[in-house]
Enzyme design. Structure first.
Site, PDB file in Angstrom:
ATOM      1  N   GLY A 301       4.225  11.678   3.230  1.00 60.75           N
ATOM      2  CA  GLY A 301       4.963  10.524   3.731  1.00 60.75           C
ATOM      3  C   GLY A 301       4.607   9.280   2.929  1.00 60.75           C
ATOM      4  N   ALA A 302       3.309   9.112   2.694  1.00 58.23           N
ATOM      5  CA  ALA A 302       2.857   7.905   2.010  1.00 58.23           C
ATOM      6  C   ALA A 302       1.424   8.086   1.524  1.00 58.23           C
ATOM      7  CB  ALA A 302       2.910   6.727   2.977  1.00 58.23           C
ATOM      8  N   GLU A 304      -2.121   5.705   0.204  1.00 61.30           N
ATOM      9  CA  GLU A 304      -2.682   4.347   0.303  1.00 61.30           C
ATOM     10  C   GLU A 304      -3.332   3.794  -0.961  1.00 61.30           C
ATOM     11  OE1 GLU A 304      -3.897   7.169   1.732  1.00 61.30           O
ATOM     12  OE2 GLU A 304      -6.089   7.195   1.759  1.00 61.30           O
ATOM     13  N   ASN A 305      -2.972   4.263  -2.164  1.00 57.75           N
ATOM     14  CA  ASN A 305      -3.604   3.755  -3.393  1.00 57.75           C
ATOM     15  C   ASN A 305      -3.851   2.256  -3.291  1.00 57.75           C
ATOM     16  OD1 ASN A 305      -2.902   6.356  -4.583  1.00 57.75           O
ATOM     17  ND2 ASN A 305      -0.839   5.530  -4.605  1.00 57.75           N
ATOM     18  N   GLU A 338      -1.011   2.920   6.137  1.00 56.47           N
ATOM     19  CA  GLU A 338      -1.488   2.825   4.749  1.00 56.47           C
ATOM     20  C   GLU A 338      -2.233   1.512   4.517  1.00 56.47           C
ATOM     21  OE1 GLU A 338      -1.452   5.565   3.447  1.00 56.47           O
ATOM     22  OE2 GLU A 338       0.124   6.481   4.660  1.00 56.47           O
ATOM     23  N   HIS A 341      -5.720   1.716   5.719  1.00 55.52           N
ATOM     24  CA  HIS A 341      -6.580   2.418   4.756  1.00 55.52           C
ATOM     25  C   HIS A 341      -7.191   1.470   3.724  1.00 55.52           C
ATOM     26  CE1 HIS A 341      -6.326   6.645   5.583  1.00 55.52           C
ATOM     27  NE2 HIS A 341      -5.036   6.763   5.391  1.00 55.52           N
ATOM     28  N   GLU A 360      -8.671   9.072   7.920  1.00 53.25           N
ATOM     29  CA  GLU A 360      -7.357   9.339   8.514  1.00 53.25           C
ATOM     30  C   GLU A 360      -7.305   9.037  10.019  1.00 53.25           C
ATOM     31  OE1 GLU A 360      -4.980   9.442   6.753  1.00 53.25           O
ATOM     32  OE2 GLU A 360      -5.689  10.153   4.811  1.00 53.25           O
TER      33      GLU A 360
HETATM   34  N1  BES Z   1      -3.957   9.649   2.618  1.00 54.61           N
HETATM   35  C1  BES Z   1      -2.750  10.146   3.169  1.00 54.61           C
HETATM   36  C2  BES Z   1      -1.876  10.854   2.155  1.00 54.61           C
HETATM   37  C3  BES Z   1      -2.293  12.266   1.865  1.00 54.61           C
HETATM   38  C4  BES Z   1      -2.016  13.264   2.778  1.00 54.61           C
HETATM   39  C5  BES Z   1      -2.933  12.588   0.701  1.00 54.61           C
HETATM   40  C6  BES Z   1      -2.392  14.564   2.516  1.00 54.61           C
HETATM   41  C7  BES Z   1      -3.318  13.875   0.439  1.00 54.61           C
HETATM   42  C8  BES Z   1      -3.046  14.881   1.344  1.00 54.61           C
HETATM   43  C9  BES Z   1      -1.910   9.023   3.782  1.00 54.61           C
HETATM   44  O1  BES Z   1      -2.641   7.937   4.220  1.00 54.61           O
HETATM   45  C10 BES Z   1      -1.258   9.602   4.991  1.00 54.61           C
HETATM   46  O2  BES Z   1      -1.937   9.835   5.952  1.00 54.61           O
HETATM   47  N2  BES Z   1       0.042   9.859   4.912  1.00 54.61           N
HETATM   48  C11 BES Z   1       0.777  10.468   6.000  1.00 54.61           C
HETATM   49  C12 BES Z   1       1.771   9.505   6.570  1.00 54.61           C
HETATM   50  C13 BES Z   1       1.141   8.513   7.473  1.00 54.61           C
HETATM   51  C14 BES Z   1       2.146   7.482   7.896  1.00 54.61           C
HETATM   52  C15 BES Z   1       0.517   9.138   8.679  1.00 54.61           C
HETATM   53  C16 BES Z   1       1.571  11.621   5.445  1.00 54.61           C
HETATM   54  O3  BES Z   1       1.896  11.576   4.264  1.00 54.61           O
HETATM   55  O4  BES Z   1       1.859  12.542   6.186  1.00 54.61           O
HETATM   56 ZN    ZN Z   2      -3.708   8.287   5.922  1.00 55.91          ZN
END
Ligand code: BES
Ligand code: ZN
Length: 933
Positions: A301-302, A304-305, A338, A341, A360
């Protein structure tokens, strides 16, 4: 064979064998070295999309902590030009060459090992220069390319972006790719001058490339110390929208030019929530700028770089004419997550992936505070934590679940850790802690923790320590209590408890015990071991004090981890109920004796049902249905609790009911008694459906966002079970849409119910309806809309169309992007007609599907749940289980998903065998009662 090649091959084989002998084989990098700074130069060649590549150099300053004769780094899929490698000793101004005597690789851990001519001694600094190159990836990790269609020029445009978390920085440059090796980065990007380049930091200077015409080098400022997984860069021709909130850092939102008008919402929301966090954490956002970037192809989904947050388009873009309230809320939640984070994760990072939940879980929890702050009209906090609890009550009730904090070794284990347990359970236990410590203590403990570990790494014990200190300072916990003792029972142990409350009405007492709640009834009760420190908040029918969520008492555990029963005194008599876990302040379920349930049901079915707090009304539904599932309650009691719903007008209890009833629908849909279920649902929700004006477009006149969401969800539930005029009105809307002159401009279907209307119309519609919607899919410019359409197309009952869609999903050249493949497949599998086709497709094409996603495993894991959801006979269970067992070769990287899938099927089968008859007996009895009235 060419002699030179043969010679090279012999060399390579010889090299490979010696390397495996010498190989360092532990899963963590040796601790003898520490990177001090990286200078990273990447030249991106995008001119020919068939051969897009990058060339890079990395200069790493390395501090020696311990004697060593090698430098071990991560590197994967990179061609390193060893003839250019240099290693220089750089202490005290003078430079002295060391040399590399040989190199080796250990593919099991992605190690690239440089053996040095002379031993490296502690206290010294070395400069290592490596030259490398690789193809830009087509899979969605490392440094990869993405594309979009420029409708005006009728051309495909290519851009690049990175996705490094958790372990893919090593695919883009050689580095110490573990979260604890923080270092500042100086990034320089070479690219054609027609492109913009972005990275974590602002641009420092741009100068022409020394040899390539029309190419430039863009150098970015040096970053603060950060982990490799947070590095990001992009070459693109996107547009951006600057935000205008005063006093903040420059904040820009980027998207392909044609979608720039969909950036307004997040350009405004982002800086607001960032400012809120600065106050909440008492630390300013530490970088000089922040960009958020919507990329057309993204695995997650996203991400956080730091300073360059990347989103999938659906997760960042909002269209005033196409986005529903639900999708806007998802966007707000994601941006808030994000940006949280930037502190939890980026500033303070977990030491190792074992404590991923510190990233997370915190981002998930803090995001709900952030959205609630910016959108007070939304009751977001309640909605969010209830949803989280609902998720983990199911997921963590499985034997295949795991503790929040657990040992992690391989990259695939790291990947598996990004799951409901780290996110939703992590967030739920943090909320519990917030509530039992109180707001002031929680905030001051967090501030201390963030200040203490900023630019460094931490593990959960460090957090417990800061919070215990704050708790004792503020008298928020008894002096003999430590946050660690309480919280370890939640983070180091799998599962959560049911608290059994047995009242003695004569003495005004209650006896409380705890046991793990497990869905799998094959596991004997004696296995329900474990003990949790449970904060006990409760209220009574006379007090009705639901707002007090601080614990009146605790269920404690002995030193050996055994649970100590507890007696609660001063409870009322036999005419008054008690409710434990006010506002669901901790993740546990509660079961009562039958008299207490009877009293609760009486109040729910009276005029005074609202004297029970709305969250606890939802809790009662959630709990009683879970208890009925395992046989700890019966379905008569569960339906007794549900009966009051015809009066209920609040979102949460109704949502809880819809969710429970949808699960049951799945189990009984293909059985002879399904008609009773439908009649029951009709009776239950028809009055509310009429009152809210059904699917008619009254959305504009609804003041409360909660009612708006309620109407949306009710309509969806109603159409699924064909209540009232839901299906016919959906078909009308769709027909109307088909008849407008320009359906891509004008859409008469109310935005909030488009998903429901499309799905219902396609389900009950013709081939032409499907073709019409497919054309809209190809033409829409709004990502969220495209998702809705793609999933609605899978609602058809026409096998040929379902098959057509299945065939398109895993086609690299087709119209469905890889990022959408798993969700689309899931949606076909969730369809009654699609399930068999999807299952057959998976069985016959697993090899192709595996290769399509390889080496990214997240999507593959996502294909199994919907398939298993539909299994509910022993025969289907055994068949699918055999298939999983015999496909181990493809599924070994998603072990956790396979285990969950098996258990999920098993518990459905157990439900059929144990509860089916009883459930319908209770339903028929309720229908008779209603008929008699
Ligand atoms: N750090 C994660 C992205 C991520 C997820 C990297 C799995 C590597 C493996 C990011 O902060 C995140 O949690 N993204 C979520 C969406 C968020 C709005 C809960 C995602 O991509 O599902
Ligand atoms: Zn996250």
């Amino acid at each position: 064979m060419n002699w030179v090649l043969l010679f090279a091959l012999i060399l390579f084989l010889g090299f490979a064998t010696t390397s495996s002998d010498l190989n360092y084989n532990y899963y963590r990098l040796p601790a003898a070295l520490r990177p001090q700074k990286y200078h990273l130069n990447i030249l991106t060649l995008l001119d020919n999309p068939e051969e897009s590549r990058f060339n890079g150099t990395v200069k790493i300053l390395i501090e020696v902590l311990d004697n060593t004769k090698n430098i071990t780094l991560h590197s994967k899929d990179l061609i390193i030009d060893e003839s250019q490698t240099t290693l220089t000793h750089v202490n005290s101004g003078e430079k002295k060459d060391n040399c590399v005597s040989s190199t080796a690789v250990n593919p099991a851990h992605d190690y690239y090992i440089l053996n040095t001519c002379q031993e490296l001694l502690p206290g010294n600094i070395y400069e290592l220069n490596l030259y490398f190159s690789a193809d830009l990836k087509t899979q969605l990790e490392g440094y990869y390319r993405s594309s979009y269609e420029d409708a005006v020029a009728n051309e495909t445009r290519w851009i690049t972006i990175t996705q490094f978390e958790p372990a893919s920085a090593r695919l883009a440059f050689p580095c110490f790719d573990e979260p604890n090796y923080k270092a500042p980065f100086v990034v320089t990007l070479g690219h054609h001058k027609k492109f913009t380049s972005l990275s974590n930091m602002p641009v420092k200077e741009t100068k022409p490339h020394e040899s390539l015409t029309d190419y430039v080098w863009t150098e970015f400022e040096e970053s603060v110390p950060m982990s490799t997984y947070l590095v990001a860069y992009s070459i693109n021709d996107f547009s951006h929208k600057p935000s205008t909130l005063p006093n903040g850092v420059p904040f820009r939102t980027w998207a392909r030019p044609n979608a720039i008008d969909q950036c307004d919402y997040t350009a405004e929301f982002g800086p607001k929530v960032l400012q809120y966090y600065e106050e909440l954490f008492g630390i300013k956002f530490p970088l000089p700028k922040i960009d958020q970037f919507a990329v057309p192809d993204f695995e997650y989904g996203a991400m956080e770089n730091w300073g360059l947050v990347v989103y999938s388009e659906t997760t960042l873009l909002v269209s005033e004419t196409h986005s529903s309230l639900n999708s806007k809320m998802n966007v707000a939640g994601a941006v808030a997550h994000e940006l949280a984070h930037q502190w939890f994760g980026n500033l303070v990072t977990m030491k190792w992936w074992t404590d991923l939940w510190l990233n997370e879980g915190f981002a998930t929890y803090v995001a709900s505070l952030g959205v609630a702050q910016i959108h007070p009209e939304l009751d977001y906090l309640e909605m969010d934590f209830f949803q989280n609890l609902h998720t983990i009550f199911q997921r963590d009730a499985m034997e295949s679940s795991h503790p929040i904090s657990r040992p992690i070794q391989t990259v695939k284990e790291i990947n598996e850790n990004f799951d409901d347990i780290s996110y939703e359970k992590g967030s739920s236990v943090i909320r519990m802690m917030h509530l039992f410590l109180g707001d002031e203590t929680f905030r001051s403990g967090l501030k201390t923790y963030l200040r203490r570990y900023k630019y460094k790494n931490a593990e959960q014990d460090n957090l417990w320590e800061s919070l215990t200190q704050a708790a004792h300072e503020n008298d928020a916990l008894p002096k003999n209590y430590e946050v660690k003792t309480i919280m370890d029972s939640w983070t180091l142990q799998t599962g959560y408890p049911v608290i059994n409350v047995t009242r003695d009405y004569a003495s005004g007492t209650a006896e409380l015990t705890q046991a793990r709640y497990l869905l799998n009834s094959d596991v004997s009760r004696s296995h329900h071991e474990g003990c949790w420190w449970v904060p006990l908040s409760y209220t009574t029918q006379a007090k009705l004090d639901f707002n007090n969520t601080s614990p009146e008492d605790w269920l404690e555990c002995s030193k050996e981890g055994r649970s100590q029963p507890k007696t609660i005194n001063n409870l009322p008599g036999a005419d008054q109920w008690v409710i434990f876990n006010t506002k669901l302040s901790a993740p546990y379920k509660v079961n009562y004796d039958s008299q207490n349930w009877k009293l609760l049901i009486e109040t729910l079915n009276s005029e005074h049902f609202e004297s029970i707090h709305v969250v606890n009304r939802a809790q009662l539904i959630e709990d009683v249905f879970s208890l009925a599932w395992t046989g700890e309650q019966d379905y008569e009691t569960a339906l007794g609790v549900m009966e009051y719903l015809h009066r209920e007008r609040e979102l949460l209890p109704l949502r809880a009911a819809f969710e429970k009833l949808t699960t049951l629908r799945r189990l009984v849909r293909r059985t002879p008694n399904f008609g009773y279920y439908k009649r029951y649902i009709n009776k239950l929700i028809a009055p509310l459906y009429q009152e809210l004006n059904g699917i008619n477009d009254t959305f504009g006149s609804i003041q409360s966002q909660n009612v708006l969401l309620l109407k949306t969800e009710l309509v969806d539930f109603a159409c699924m079970t064909q209540v009232s005029d839901c299906v016919s009105r959906s078909k009308d809307y769709f027909r109307e849409w088909r008849s407008v002159a320009n359906p891509d401009e004008t859409n008469p279907v109310p935005i909030e119910v488009r998903g429901t209307v499309y799905c219902t119309a396609i389900k009950h519609g013709s081939d032409e309806d499907w073709e019409f919607l497919w054309t809209r899919y190809l033409k829409t410019n709004v990502a969220a809309d495209r998702d809705t359409i793609l999933l609605s197309l899978t609602c058809t009952q026409n096998e040929r169309l379902l098959q057509r869609q299945l065939d398109m999903i895993f086609d690299p050249k087709g119209d469905i992007r890889m990022q959408d493949a798993a969700a689309t497949f899931d949606s076909v599998a969730a369809n009654g007609e699609g399930w068999l086709l999807a299952k057959k497709y998976l069985v016959e094409n697993l090899d192709h599907i595996y290769k399509y996603f390889y080496p990214v495993t997240a999507s593959l894991a996502q294909l199994l749940p919907s398939l298993s959801d539909k299994v509910n006979t022993r025969q289907d269970y055994n068949e699918f289980k055999d298939f999983l067992d015999s496909s181990w070769e493809y599924l070994k990287d998603i072990k956790q998903a396979v285990q969950q899938t098996k258990e999920n099927m098993l518990i459905s089968v157990q439900w059929q065998e144990r509860n089916y008859q009883q459930f319908f007996r209770a339903i028929r009895q309720k229908l008779n009662e209603v008929d008699e009235k």
